[in-house]
Design a protein around this motif. Structure first.
Motif, short mmCIF file in Angstrom:
data_model
loop_
_atom_site.label_atom_id
_atom_site.label_comp_id
_atom_site.label_asym_id
_atom_site.label_seq_id
_atom_site.Cartn_x
_atom_site.Cartn_y
_atom_site.Cartn_z
N ILE A 166 0.84 -1.20 0.00
CA ILE A 166 0.00 0.00 0.00
C ILE A 166 0.87 1.25 0.00
O ILE A 166 0.58 2.24 -0.69
CB ILE A 166 -0.95 -0.02 1.22
CG1 ILE A 166 -2.02 -1.08 1.03
CG2 ILE A 166 -1.59 1.34 1.43
CD1 ILE A 166 -2.96 -1.24 2.21
N ALA A 167 1.95 1.20 0.80
CA ALA A 167 2.87 2.33 0.78
C ALA A 167 3.49 2.51 -0.60
O ALA A 167 3.66 3.64 -1.09
CB ALA A 167 3.95 2.14 1.84
N ALA A 168 3.83 1.38 -1.25
CA ALA A 168 4.41 1.46 -2.60
C ALA A 168 3.41 2.02 -3.60
O ALA A 168 3.76 2.84 -4.47
CB ALA A 168 4.86 0.06 -3.04
N ILE A 169 2.15 1.61 -3.46
CA ILE A 169 1.11 2.15 -4.36
C ILE A 169 0.97 3.65 -4.14
O ILE A 169 0.82 4.43 -5.10
CB ILE A 169 -0.22 1.42 -4.11
CG1 ILE A 169 -0.12 -0.03 -4.56
CG2 ILE A 169 -1.36 2.12 -4.84
CD1 ILE A 169 -1.34 -0.85 -4.21
N GLY A 170 1.03 4.10 -2.89
CA GLY A 170 0.93 5.53 -2.62
C GLY A 170 2.06 6.31 -3.26
O GLY A 170 1.85 7.39 -3.83
N LEU A 171 3.28 5.76 -3.19
CA LEU A 171 4.42 6.44 -3.83
C LEU A 171 4.26 6.47 -5.34
O LEU A 171 4.56 7.49 -5.99
CB LEU A 171 5.71 5.72 -3.43
CG LEU A 171 6.14 5.88 -1.97
CD1 LEU A 171 7.36 5.01 -1.69
CD2 LEU A 171 6.44 7.34 -1.66
N GLN A 172 3.80 5.38 -5.92
CA GLN A 172 3.63 5.33 -7.38
C GLN A 172 2.56 6.32 -7.83
O GLN A 172 2.70 6.99 -8.87
CB GLN A 172 3.25 3.91 -7.82
CG GLN A 172 4.35 2.89 -7.60
CD GLN A 172 5.60 3.22 -8.39
OE1 GLN A 172 5.55 3.79 -9.50
NE2 GLN A 172 6.77 2.90 -7.82
N VAL A 173 1.48 6.44 -7.04
CA VAL A 173 0.42 7.39 -7.39
C VAL A 173 0.97 8.81 -7.35
O VAL A 173 0.69 9.64 -8.21
CB VAL A 173 -0.78 7.23 -6.45
CG1 VAL A 173 -1.77 8.39 -6.62
CG2 VAL A 173 -1.47 5.90 -6.71
N GLU A 174 1.78 9.10 -6.32
CA GLU A 174 2.37 10.44 -6.21
C GLU A 174 3.31 10.72 -7.38
O GLU A 174 3.32 11.83 -7.94
CB GLU A 174 3.11 10.55 -4.88
CG GLU A 174 3.65 11.94 -4.61
CD GLU A 174 4.31 12.05 -3.24
OE1 GLU A 174 4.94 13.09 -2.99
OE2 GLU A 174 4.19 11.08 -2.45
N ASN A 175 4.10 9.70 -7.78
CA ASN A 175 5.01 9.88 -8.92
C ASN A 175 4.24 10.08 -10.22
O ASN A 175 4.61 10.90 -11.08
CB ASN A 175 5.95 8.69 -9.04
CG ASN A 175 6.91 8.61 -7.87
OD1 ASN A 175 7.24 9.64 -7.26
ND2 ASN A 175 7.38 7.41 -7.55
N MET A 176 3.17 9.31 -10.40
CA MET A 176 2.37 9.43 -11.63
C MET A 176 1.69 10.79 -11.71
O MET A 176 1.51 11.32 -12.80
CB MET A 176 1.33 8.31 -11.68
CG MET A 176 1.92 6.92 -11.92
SD MET A 176 0.64 5.65 -11.90
CE MET A 176 -0.33 6.16 -13.30
N GLY A 223 -8.43 6.65 -1.67
CA GLY A 223 -8.58 5.21 -1.44
C GLY A 223 -7.33 4.60 -0.82
O GLY A 223 -7.43 3.74 0.06
N VAL A 224 -6.16 5.05 -1.31
CA VAL A 224 -4.91 4.53 -0.75
C VAL A 224 -4.78 4.94 0.72
O VAL A 224 -4.37 4.13 1.57
CB VAL A 224 -3.71 5.02 -1.58
CG1 VAL A 224 -2.39 4.66 -0.88
CG2 VAL A 224 -3.74 4.40 -2.98
N LYS A 225 -5.12 6.20 1.03
CA LYS A 225 -5.04 6.65 2.42
C LYS A 225 -6.00 5.87 3.32
O LYS A 225 -5.68 5.51 4.44
CB LYS A 225 -5.34 8.14 2.50
CG LYS A 225 -4.24 9.02 1.92
CD LYS A 225 -4.61 10.49 2.03
CE LYS A 225 -3.51 11.37 1.45
NZ LYS A 225 -3.86 12.83 1.53
#
Length: 447
Positions: free
Chosen positions: A242-252, A271-273
């Motif tokens: 989930i933390a990785a998904i949050g980082l990827q969303v921020e990068n995208m 949703g990630v939060k």
């Protein structure tokens, strides 16, 4: 129809069943002992007195010169003195040791005679000179003597009977208390403190039942431990992706500047939060339910409230919410509670955090500390939307979320708070404010 020693209803009790079956048995034994003693002593007294009467009559018949002493009513009726009557061959009464008794002459041998409402035992024999000797004795005296002897024999049984019943009652009471103690220890078990029941001083008849309970408790303890480990492991494993998904969303977001995609990225981040908060609360819940929680201790409530508020002051500043503590004016004595420190901290953190998250930006959250004649209470008052009255009973259910509260919640905060309050021996209630919109969460010590 199957017959049971323990019937349904109020008599379904070991103590009552023992008394119900054994007390009548004791009474029956006492009655049978009394009857047997009466029968035995009646025959013994009758045989002994008959033999004396026979010897006296035969002696007087053989020696006519011997004259028996005169008797009176007291000696005859109270002490059982013999009345001797001598009859001439032609049937005339020659002499009597108690002339007031006018019992007619009977045939030879033993007789039971009723005369003027009294019972008499008579023995008649004939001498060599043709005279007839009749010896009489009071029947009521014989009955009284037999009753006295039987009573003396039954007296120990009569005396010991109440004592035996009292001892039986004490034993039954002790057995009942031992079983009730086992029941109380079993009732004290919960998912946080599952321990085996002691088998010391347990009767051999009850030991298999206690051992079965212990086996069941072990299986329950293993099941709860497995459940907690699963939740902890799952939550730990979910944190990293989930933390990785949050980082990827921020990068995208940085790579995609399209206005149409901005709204979708916002929903995705929310949703990630929410998933991240849900994992955190699952970990917190599993730690709270773990065995070996903190034992009760004396907690300074004011200090605990300040610690919880200091921890969440960043969230309050982030959402521009006025978070304040309202309590007794200093100087004042410390306000204390006896409970587990971890449970109290978890309870306060969840209630204050919930109030901060559901209060609109720019709102107010007051934490009130109340004390009235030894009764301690804490109220967390917010200016949020409140909860519909019909949904208040359901908000403590796990994963229940009030419709329309937004995507940020997980439905576990109040459930965690309620579980912590119950373990700490506190009462947690929710009610809507009457003066304006908002919710009041109240914690109070139970009597």
């Amino acid at each position: 129809m199957k017959w049971h020693v323990f019937p349904n209803g109020p008599m379904c009790s070991i103590r009552r069943a023992m008394l119900l079956w054994l007390v009548p048995l004791f009474l029956l034994v006492a009655a049978m002992s009394a009857a047997l003693s009466w029968w035995t002593y009646s025959r013994m007294v009758s045989g002994f007195m008959d033999e004396q009467m026979q010897q006296l009559a035969q002696s007087l018949a053989a020696y006519p010169a011997v004259q028996p002493p005169q008797q009176d009513a007291e000696k005859v009726n109270k002490w059982g003195a013999y009345v001797v009557q001598t009859w001439a061959p032609e049937g005339a009464l020659v002499s009597s040791s108690w002339p007031q008794l006018r019992v007619p002459r009977q045939a030879e041998g033993f007789h039971d005679v009723a005369h003027q409402g009294s019972r008499w035992r008579a023995y008649v024999t004939q001498g060599g000179d043709g005279r007839t000797v009749q010896v009489l004795q009071s029947g009521s005296f014989r009955t009284k003597l037999a009753a006295e002897r039987a009573g003396a024999a039954v007296a120990p049984v009569v005396i010991l009977l109440p004592l035996s019943m009292f001892v039986l009652w004490l034993v039954a009471r002790a057995m009942s208390r031992a079983l009730q103690d086992i029941g109380r220890r079993a009732a004290q078990q919960d998912e946080h403190t599952i321990t085996e029941l002691p088998v010391d001083n347990v009767p051999s008849e009850i030991a298999p039942l206690v051992q079965s309970f212990n086996s069941l408790l072990r299986r329950l303890r293993d099941a709860f431990a497995t459940q907690r480990r699963f939740v902890q492991d799952a939550a730990h494993e979910l944190r990293t992706p989930i933390a990785a998904i949050g980082l990827q969303v921020e990068n995208m977001r940085q790579d995609v500047n399209c206005a149409a995609a901005a709204d979708r990225f916002a929903h995705l981040e929310a949703g990630v939060k929410r998933a991240s908060r849900l994992v955190d609360q699952l970990l917190r819940l599993s730690r709270q339910e773990a065995a070996g929680a903190d034992g009760p201790a004396i907690v300074d409530l004011q200090m605990q409230l300040r610690d919880s508020m200091n921890t969440l002051i960043g969230l309050a500043d982030q959402r521009n919410i006025d978070l304040g503590l309202v309590g007794p004016e200093p100087p004042c004595d410390p306000i204390t509670l006896q409970c587990a420190v971890g449970d109290l901290r978890s309870l306060l953190d969840n209630l204050i955090e919930n109030a901060l998250r559901y209060t609109p930006e720019g709102g107010v959250v007051d934490v009130r500390l109340l004390r009235d004649e030894g009764h301690v209470a804490v109220e967390v008052v917010d200016t949020g939307p409140g909860i519909p009255q019909e949904l208040l009973p359901r908000v403590f259910d796990r994963f229940f979320r009030v419709p329309g509260t937004g995507p940020g919640g997980s439905g576990l905060g109040l459930s965690i708070a309620q579980a912590a309050a119950q373990r700490a021996g506190l009462l947690l209630t929710l009610r809507n404010r009457q003066d304006r919109s908002g919710l009041i969460a109240r914690i109070e010590s139970t009597p």
